[in-house]
Scaffold this motif. Structure first.
Motif, PDB file in Angstrom:
ATOM      1  N   GLY A 100      -1.970   1.048 -10.832  1.00  0.00           N
ATOM      2  CA  GLY A 100      -2.451   2.090 -11.723  1.00  0.00           C
ATOM      3  C   GLY A 100      -2.450   3.428 -10.999  1.00  0.00           C
ATOM      4  N   THR A 101      -2.989   4.443 -11.627  1.00  0.00           N
ATOM      5  CA  THR A 101      -3.060   5.764 -11.012  1.00  0.00           C
ATOM      6  C   THR A 101      -4.520   6.155 -10.819  1.00  0.00           C
ATOM      7  N   LEU A 105       0.859  -1.183   0.000  1.00  0.00           N
ATOM      8  CA  LEU A 105       0.000   0.000   0.000  1.00  0.00           C
ATOM      9  C   LEU A 105       0.892   1.229   0.000  1.00  0.00           C
ATOM     10  N   PRO A 106       0.903   1.988  -1.099  1.00  0.00           N
ATOM     11  CA  PRO A 106       1.787   3.163  -1.173  1.00  0.00           C
ATOM     12  C   PRO A 106       1.313   4.269  -0.234  1.00  0.00           C
ATOM     13  N   LEU A 107       2.231   5.170   0.102  1.00  0.00           N
ATOM     14  CA  LEU A 107       1.869   6.329   0.898  1.00  0.00           C
ATOM     15  C   LEU A 107       0.968   7.243   0.076  1.00  0.00           C
ATOM     16  N   GLY A 108       0.015   7.862   0.733  1.00  0.00           N
ATOM     17  CA  GLY A 108      -0.890   8.768   0.033  1.00  0.00           C
ATOM     18  C   GLY A 108      -2.316   8.527   0.469  1.00  0.00           C
ATOM     19  N   ASP A 109      -3.265   8.992  -0.325  1.00  0.00           N
ATOM     20  CA  ASP A 109      -4.668   8.809   0.043  1.00  0.00           C
ATOM     21  C   ASP A 109      -5.138   7.400  -0.311  1.00  0.00           C
ATOM     22  N   THR A 149      -5.333   6.391  -4.003  1.00  0.00           N
ATOM     23  CA  THR A 149      -4.073   5.938  -4.605  1.00  0.00           C
ATOM     24  C   THR A 149      -3.772   4.495  -4.237  1.00  0.00           C
ATOM     25  N   ALA A 150      -4.027   4.134  -2.975  1.00  0.00           N
ATOM     26  CA  ALA A 150      -3.773   2.764  -2.527  1.00  0.00           C
ATOM     27  C   ALA A 150      -4.647   1.758  -3.265  1.00  0.00           C
ATOM     28  N   ALA A 151      -5.901   2.126  -3.506  1.00  0.00           N
ATOM     29  CA  ALA A 151      -6.818   1.205  -4.174  1.00  0.00           C
ATOM     30  C   ALA A 151      -6.482   1.033  -5.655  1.00  0.00           C
TER      31      ALA A 151
END
Length: 619
Positions: free
Chosen positions: A498-499, A485-489, A492-494
């Protein structure tokens, strides 16, 4: 120059500008030639060019050279300002001496002339000081702009190189000493950029200053008799000999600092990584009551940092102690040599103070390389660490990798062999073919190579060969046991990998509801470290939501439901088969409950053989 050996201040603006431009042109040519020689003949020069050479090449490098030229020009101009200050000081102290003599002799006319000369010198000082302040602020701004631009480029360059070809993962297979690449990219790049400029411009300033003040010192220096032999211009020869000897000794004392600084960076990075690891694993450590073990491990690593730091302290004491002794002697050297000439009236007080200034500048210029040795030692450590990272990146991309080609909507595995690093064969000559909608579960005892097979098919595992054809890009999705799970909102994690721009919020909310995460649908804008907030089961459901959002043609799942109960596992697999029925599923699992969602099973023996058969039907 005026007739009395001073400066013609009325014409000095033009004279100084001509001098500065001429010195700048000479310095620029010499700078380029010396840099070329260093890049070709020294190891650290080649490392520098390997790390940052592309920044100085190509059409986009024009602004770089423009900024560098301005920095170099301002460095040369700073030397000229120092020369002007030395002449201003000479005139001021000479005026004071003349005033004192005129007052003692009762010569009113001479006293008035001395007063006028003194106030004129202060007015000149005011002009010079104003220019000096403006120049100092401007060179600071330009220098920082140069550093920031270079640092941005180099960080992008090294980060891209580290991520390219999955080097960030495969580095471990070529060089186990590539520890803490995060520190190398952040701290070492910062040191590399700032020290590169400060050392190079410092060297330029030192050489230009050396030439300028040697000329002044030559004009002010007189003969000195040593053991019956008269040495003309003695101060010039004495300062060169003095600094040469002290520099040789300083290099001998300071040489071990290069290796000590390298180990300081490495050991400090290891300690910091251990601290971060405890923070990231705080819950597991707390459950195990592992505080005692962690404390021992942390303090053990910290003790290594301190041991090495004490070595640096003792070596630096020797190095700085020698430099301090040498510099303190240099403070009075010129006065001792010039005092007899001052007392017999050969030179004025202003000449004597300018002699001391010139002697100090020549000494400092010659001493620049000696006194910068400890800085250069730290710089070499940063060079070694950055170059080592780029070497490992390059070597990791040279490691064998499975041959991958694109195949729309299907999977073909041909002659794949998977080995352990010691050469032991896990899987021999695997052949596999899957069409849209096909499902396969990979089975085998622990250590038989199930996860390693997935790593091989993802081009991560280097001890493999063969060929795989599969959908390209995000059309093939690999889901690990603990999703990243990347840092951010949360949006973004979901959407990862992709972006969020590719998806609308309602699609993300609907996917979260389908994987039974309805409690998160109103938190898409919330920025957090979601790996710390969500439970392992929730994180695995986020991974299944990604399948619904990205809709890949092929999905590999490695124990992707290990953190959820069997009922939820059934719902998630059923959801995938319903929502994306044409997606090819390949699952690795120890749970027998996963088998029912697949038509074929691949049984791995763990020592080469394998068996492909239909999944047994349980009644």
């Amino acid at each position: 120059m005026s007739e009395d050996g001073g400066l013609d201040w009325d014409n000095e603006v033009v004279t100084s500008l001509m001098w500065t431009f001429r010195a700048f042109a000479i310095a620029a040519v010499c700078f380029v030639l010396i840099a070329y020689v260093l890049f070709r003949t020294t190891r650290w020069g080649r490392q520098f060019w390997r790390i940052s050479g592309d920044y100085f090449k190509g059409r986009e490098s024009a602004p770089v050279y423009a900024l560098l030229a301005v920095v170099l020009f301002m460095t040369v101009f700073a030397v000229r300002m120092t020369v002007l200050f030395s002449y201003q000081g000479n005139e001021m102290y000479t005026a004071l001496q003349m005033a004192a003599q005129s007052y003692a002799q009762g010569d009113v006319g001479a006293l008035d002339a001395a007063k006028a000369a003194f106030w004129r010198s202060l007015w000149i000082f005011g002009v010079l000081a104003t220019i000096h302040v403006a120049r100092s602020l401007l060179i600071f701004y330009i220098g920082q702009a140069f550093d920031i631009r270079w640092r941005v480029w180099l960080t992008e360059h090294v980060t891209t190189d580290w991520l390219h070809g999955r080097a960030f993962y495969r580095d471990r297979f070529v060089d186990e000493t590539i520890d803490n690449p995060d520190q190398r990219i952040q701290a070492d790049i910062t040191d590399f950029v700032t020290i590169s400029r400060s050392l190079s411009m410092g060297a330029v300033g030192a050489i230009v200053s050396l030439v300028s003040f040697t000329t002044i010192l030559w004009d002010l220096s007189g003969p000195l008799t040593v053991f019956g032999t008269e040495i003309p211009r003695a101060m010039v020869f004495l300062v060169f000999g003095y600094v040469l000897l002290s520099t040789i000794v300083a290099f001998w004392i300071g040489r071990p600092l290069i290796q000590l600084n390298f180990w300081n960076e490495r050991l400090t990075a290891n300690f910091r990584y251990a601290l971060v690891r405890v923070r990231d694993s705080a819950e597991n450590v707390a459950f195990y009551r592992g505080e005692g073990v962690e404390r021992h491990g942390l303090l053990f690593r910290f003790a290594a940092v301190i041991r090495n730091y004490w070595r640096i302290v003792f070596r630096t004491l020797k190095f700085n102690g020698w430099n301090l002794v040498v510099n303190q002697i240099a403070e009075v050297f010129a006065f001792i040599i010039q005092a007899p000439r001052f007392f017999n009236g050969t030179i004025t007080l202003g000449d004597m103070t300018q002699s001391a200034t010139a002697f100090g500048q020549v000494h400092d210029s010659l001493s620049f390389f000696r006194e910068s040795y400890d800085v250069f030692a730290g710089y070499r450590a940063s060079l070694i660490r950055l170059n080592g990272l780029m070497d490992a990146n390059s070597d990791s991309r040279e490691l064998p990798a499975i041959a991958v080609s694109e195949l729309e909507g299907a999977l073909r595995v041909e002659g794949v062999q998977v080995r352990r690093p010691d050469g032991f064969s896990l899987i021999e000559d695997l052949d596999l073919s899957m069409a849209p909608g096909d499902t396969l579960v990979v089975k085998g005892r622990s250590g038989s190579g199930k996860t390693t097979l997935l790593r091989s098919l993802a081009e991560m595992w280097p001890f493999t060969e063969g060929q795989v054809r599969r959908p390209a890009g995000t059309k093939t999705l690999f889901l690990s046991q603990m999703p990243y799970l990347p840092l951010g909102d949360l949006r973004t994690a979901a959407a990862y990998p992709g972006t969020p721009d590719e998806l609308d919020d309602e699609s993300i909310r609907e996917a979260l509801r389908k994987v039974q995460l309805a409690n998160l649908v109103d938190r898409l804008d919330e920025e957090a470290d979601w790996a710390k907030i969500l439970s392992p089961g929730e994180q695995q459901r986020i991974a299944f939501a990604r399948i619904l959002l990205i809709r890949p043609e092929l999905v590999f799942l490695d124990e992707a439901t290990s953190a959820v109960d069997e009922g939820l596992e059934y719902s998630l697999y059923s959801l995938i088969r319903t929502e994306v029925p044409d997606t090819i599923l390949v699952s690795v699992s120890h749970r027998s409950t996963v088998d029912q969602h697949h038509a074929q099973q691949l049984q791995l023996a763990g020592d080469g053989p394998w068996d492909l058969s239909p999944v047994p039907v349980t009644v």
